[in-house]
Design a protein around this motif. Structure first.
Motif, PDB file in Angstrom:
ATOM      1  N   ALA A   1      59.906  39.352  69.632  1.00 40.26           N
ATOM      2  CA  ALA A   1      61.184  40.017  69.871  1.00 40.26           C
ATOM      3  C   ALA A   1      62.347  39.087  69.544  1.00 40.26           C
ATOM      4  O   ALA A   1      63.311  39.467  68.871  1.00 40.26           O
ATOM      5  CB  ALA A   1      61.274  40.485  71.322  1.00 40.26           C
ATOM      6  N   GLU A   2      62.246  37.832  70.022  1.00 36.62           N
ATOM      7  CA  GLU A   2      63.315  36.867  69.771  1.00 36.62           C
ATOM      8  C   GLU A   2      63.352  36.441  68.301  1.00 36.62           C
ATOM      9  O   GLU A   2      64.433  36.336  67.705  1.00 36.62           O
ATOM     10  CB  GLU A   2      63.126  35.651  70.666  1.00 36.62           C
ATOM     11  CG  GLU A   2      64.251  34.635  70.539  1.00 36.62           C
ATOM     12  CD  GLU A   2      64.140  33.535  71.575  1.00 36.62           C
ATOM     13  OE1 GLU A   2      65.024  32.654  71.586  1.00 36.62           O
ATOM     14  OE2 GLU A   2      63.177  33.545  72.376  1.00 36.62           O
ATOM     15  N   LYS A   3      62.193  36.218  67.726  1.00 37.51           N
ATOM     16  CA  LYS A   3      62.115  35.748  66.339  1.00 37.51           C
ATOM     17  C   LYS A   3      62.746  36.739  65.375  1.00 37.51           C
ATOM     18  O   LYS A   3      63.453  36.352  64.431  1.00 37.51           O
ATOM     19  CB  LYS A   3      60.650  35.508  65.960  1.00 37.51           C
ATOM     20  CG  LYS A   3      60.447  35.002  64.531  1.00 37.51           C
ATOM     21  CD  LYS A   3      58.974  34.743  64.252  1.00 37.51           C
ATOM     22  CE  LYS A   3      58.745  34.265  62.815  1.00 37.51           C
ATOM     23  NZ  LYS A   3      57.297  33.998  62.558  1.00 37.51           N
ATOM     24  N   TYR A   4      62.525  38.029  65.609  1.00 34.29           N
ATOM     25  CA  TYR A   4      62.995  39.051  64.668  1.00 34.29           C
ATOM     26  C   TYR A   4      64.170  39.867  65.211  1.00 34.29           C
ATOM     27  O   TYR A   4      64.586  40.851  64.592  1.00 34.29           O
ATOM     28  CB  TYR A   4      61.844  39.981  64.291  1.00 34.29           C
ATOM     29  CG  TYR A   4      60.767  39.274  63.498  1.00 34.29           C
ATOM     30  CD1 TYR A   4      60.915  39.029  62.140  1.00 34.29           C
ATOM     31  CD2 TYR A   4      59.598  38.817  64.125  1.00 34.29           C
ATOM     32  CE1 TYR A   4      59.927  38.363  61.415  1.00 34.29           C
ATOM     33  CE2 TYR A   4      58.603  38.154  63.413  1.00 34.29           C
ATOM     34  CZ  TYR A   4      58.782  37.929  62.057  1.00 34.29           C
ATOM     35  OH  TYR A   4      57.805  37.274  61.334  1.00 34.29           O
ATOM     36  N   ASN A   5      64.689  39.465  66.376  1.00 35.30           N
ATOM     37  CA  ASN A   5      65.856  40.120  66.974  1.00 35.30           C
ATOM     38  C   ASN A   5      65.636  41.626  67.145  1.00 35.30           C
ATOM     39  O   ASN A   5      66.511  42.445  66.875  1.00 35.30           O
ATOM     40  CB  ASN A   5      67.118  39.879  66.133  1.00 35.30           C
ATOM     41  CG  ASN A   5      68.389  40.167  66.922  1.00 35.30           C
ATOM     42  OD1 ASN A   5      68.447  39.953  68.136  1.00 35.30           O
ATOM     43  ND2 ASN A   5      69.418  40.653  66.233  1.00 35.30           N
ATOM     44  N   VAL A   6      64.446  41.987  67.601  1.00 27.47           N
ATOM     45  CA  VAL A   6      64.110  43.391  67.810  1.00 27.47           C
ATOM     46  C   VAL A   6      64.078  43.686  69.300  1.00 27.47           C
ATOM     47  O   VAL A   6      63.601  42.880  70.101  1.00 27.47           O
ATOM     48  CB  VAL A   6      62.754  43.741  67.142  1.00 27.47           C
ATOM     49  CG1 VAL A   6      61.641  42.844  67.658  1.00 27.47           C
ATOM     50  CG2 VAL A   6      62.402  45.192  67.362  1.00 27.47           C
ATOM     51  N   ALA A   7      64.610  44.831  69.684  1.00 33.20           N
ATOM     52  CA  ALA A   7      64.524  45.284  71.075  1.00 33.20           C
ATOM     53  C   ALA A   7      63.138  45.870  71.300  1.00 33.20           C
ATOM     54  O   ALA A   7      62.741  46.808  70.613  1.00 33.20           O
ATOM     55  CB  ALA A   7      65.597  46.328  71.357  1.00 33.20           C
ATOM     56  N   VAL A   8      62.402  45.307  72.259  1.00 33.58           N
ATOM     57  CA  VAL A   8      61.050  45.775  72.561  1.00 33.58           C
ATOM     58  C   VAL A   8      61.069  46.511  73.894  1.00 33.58           C
ATOM     59  O   VAL A   8      61.591  45.997  74.888  1.00 33.58           O
ATOM     60  CB  VAL A   8      60.057  44.599  72.625  1.00 33.58           C
ATOM     61  CG1 VAL A   8      58.688  45.087  73.106  1.00 33.58           C
ATOM     62  CG2 VAL A   8      59.928  43.937  71.262  1.00 33.58           C
ATOM     63  N   ILE A   9      60.520  47.717  73.902  1.00 34.05           N
ATOM     64  CA  ILE A   9      60.400  48.483  75.143  1.00 34.05           C
ATOM     65  C   ILE A   9      58.927  48.685  75.469  1.00 34.05           C
ATOM     66  O   ILE A   9      58.160  49.196  74.648  1.00 34.05           O
ATOM     67  CB  ILE A   9      61.108  49.848  75.044  1.00 34.05           C
ATOM     68  CG1 ILE A   9      62.616  49.652  74.896  1.00 34.05           C
ATOM     69  CG2 ILE A   9      60.812  50.687  76.289  1.00 34.05           C
ATOM     70  CD1 ILE A   9      63.399  50.937  74.868  1.00 34.05           C
ATOM     71  N   LEU A  10      58.535  48.269  76.675  1.00 34.03           N
ATOM     72  CA  LEU A  10      57.195  48.505  77.179  1.00 34.03           C
ATOM     73  C   LEU A  10      57.257  49.688  78.135  1.00 34.03           C
ATOM     74  O   LEU A  10      57.987  49.651  79.129  1.00 34.03           O
ATOM     75  CB  LEU A  10      56.662  47.276  77.917  1.00 34.03           C
ATOM     76  CG  LEU A  10      56.685  45.941  77.163  1.00 34.03           C
ATOM     77  CD1 LEU A  10      56.086  44.844  78.040  1.00 34.03           C
ATOM     78  CD2 LEU A  10      55.928  46.042  75.843  1.00 34.03           C
ATOM     79  N   VAL A  11      56.513  50.724  77.819  1.00 39.59           N
ATOM     80  CA  VAL A  11      56.477  51.902  78.675  1.00 39.59           C
ATOM     81  C   VAL A  11      55.412  51.691  79.745  1.00 39.59           C
ATOM     82  O   VAL A  11      54.264  51.368  79.437  1.00 39.59           O
ATOM     83  CB  VAL A  11      56.166  53.171  77.854  1.00 39.59           C
ATOM     84  CG1 VAL A  11      56.127  54.400  78.759  1.00 39.59           C
ATOM     85  CG2 VAL A  11      57.216  53.353  76.763  1.00 39.59           C
ATOM     86  N   CYS A  12      55.804  51.855  81.009  1.00 40.75           N
ATOM     87  CA  CYS A  12      54.909  51.588  82.133  1.00 40.75           C
ATOM     88  C   CYS A  12      54.737  52.829  82.997  1.00 40.75           C
ATOM     89  O   CYS A  12      55.616  53.696  83.046  1.00 40.75           O
ATOM     90  CB  CYS A  12      55.454  50.465  83.010  1.00 40.75           C
ATOM     91  SG  CYS A  12      55.801  48.940  82.131  1.00 40.75           S
TER      92      CYS A  12
END
Length: 333
Positions: A160-171
């Protein structure tokens, strides 16, 4: 090797501003959580978010820092791409050319699989969704073991940090009806710990169809307002209906208080149904009319029906509905 890692002086470290997909709910380059009980509408909400990213639109009334359409990777093992995900994306107005997923052998993906980084390089997404996260943690990883889950999640946090992508984990929430919004998350509390933002979804008590999205954790900015909405395919999928300052815990307390206040009325409604159904079955319309005459609300009557296990069944094709006590008939499907 850990013993060969050099120390650095923070005087030489350049400060960086947090970038946002949607402030203050979804930071870029970080992990966020989205949690709910099944059936609340989290997949619909995430399809709406994905649609907003793919078209450069606002998410609710939250303006993105860029109005340029960007790509989304939506990885899911729970819903069909053709019969569920794509239909909901279409309803929400997504640009399908900017949404990517995996259709074959979806259960083979795990957080530490190198192919995920290859997907990110290939598509350059602004948003990456794992729905649900436990499908990607690995079958041999115990969700309640912090040292195991953190190891896998650290890899996604790095990407996420390396590619500046917002990651959402659905729980999903656990089956324990007690506890606060943090302890209801399935698995180790370390899962919440690694997230910089946490959104909880639920149904607003006593308001049919009205749902909330509360900002339960925000490590990088002040918490955002709780958004109220309904799922309405005829009006863009998600229809915004205002905001407030209530948390999920507030709504849980509200629902508990409503149940406590309603308990005497529900018990009275149960006795009413038992008295009015001596044969174990009766047309639903008759019961509702009688209940109204006895000042029993539809909501209270329906709750009493469910608690008694009474089923509603159509007698024949396009015939009237009857309510049936389960012990009165073996055919209650």
């Amino acid at each position: 090797m850990a013993d060969s890692l050099p120390l650095i002086c923070l005087d030489s470290v350049q400060e960086e501003e947090i970038q946002w997909l949607y402030y203050p709910y979804i930071p870029r380059g970080k992990i966020s959580l989205c949690a709910a009980y099944p059936g609340v509408g989290k997949t619909y909400l995430l399809c709406y978010m994905a649609a907003c990213v793919s078209t450069g639109r606002q998410f609710f009334d939250v303006a993105p820092f860029t109005v340029e359409p960007e790509n989304v990777i939506y990885l899911t093992t729970e819903d069909g791409l053709g019969d569920t995900i794509k239909q909901r994306l279409r309803v929400c107005g997504a640009d399908m050319k900017r949404i990517f997923s995996v259709q074959e052998d979806r259960t083979a993906l795990t957080f530490d699989n190198p192919v995920i980084e290859n997907y990110i390089r290939q598509v350059n997404p602004a948003l990456l969704i794992f729905d649900p996260f436990q499908s990607y943690i690995g079958e041999n990883v115990e969700l309640n073991a912090a040292n195991k889950t953190r190891e896998r999640l650290n890899h996604i946090a790095f990407l996420a940090e390396k590619y500046n992508v917002a990651v959402i984990l659905v729980c999903h929430f656990n089956k324990n009806a007690k506890g606060d919004a943090i302890t209801r998350i399935i698995g180790s509390t370390d899962i919440v710990g690694i997230a910089r933002s946490y959104l909880a979804l639920g149904n607003v008590p006593e308001e049919d169809g009205l749902k909330f999205m509360s900002h339960e954790k925000s490590s990088l900015a002040p918490r955002g307002k709780t958004k109220l909405f309904e799922i309405n395919p005829d009006e863009g999928g998600i229809k915004a209906l205002g905001e407030n300052d209530l948390s999920m815990d507030d709504y849980i307390r509200q629902a508990s208080e409503n149940r406590r206040r309603a308990a005497p009325a529900v018990e009275a409604a149960k006795e009413f149904l038992k008295d009015q159904m001596p044969g174990g079955r009766r047309p639903a319309k008759e019961l509702k009319n009688l209940a109204k005459a006895n000042k029993i609300s539809d909501r209270t009557l329906d709750r009493a029906r469910k608690e008694l296990g009474i089923v509603s069944k159509r007698e024949e094709f396009k015939g009237q509905y009857v309510w049936i006590f389960p012990e009165s008939s073996s055919d209650t499907a």
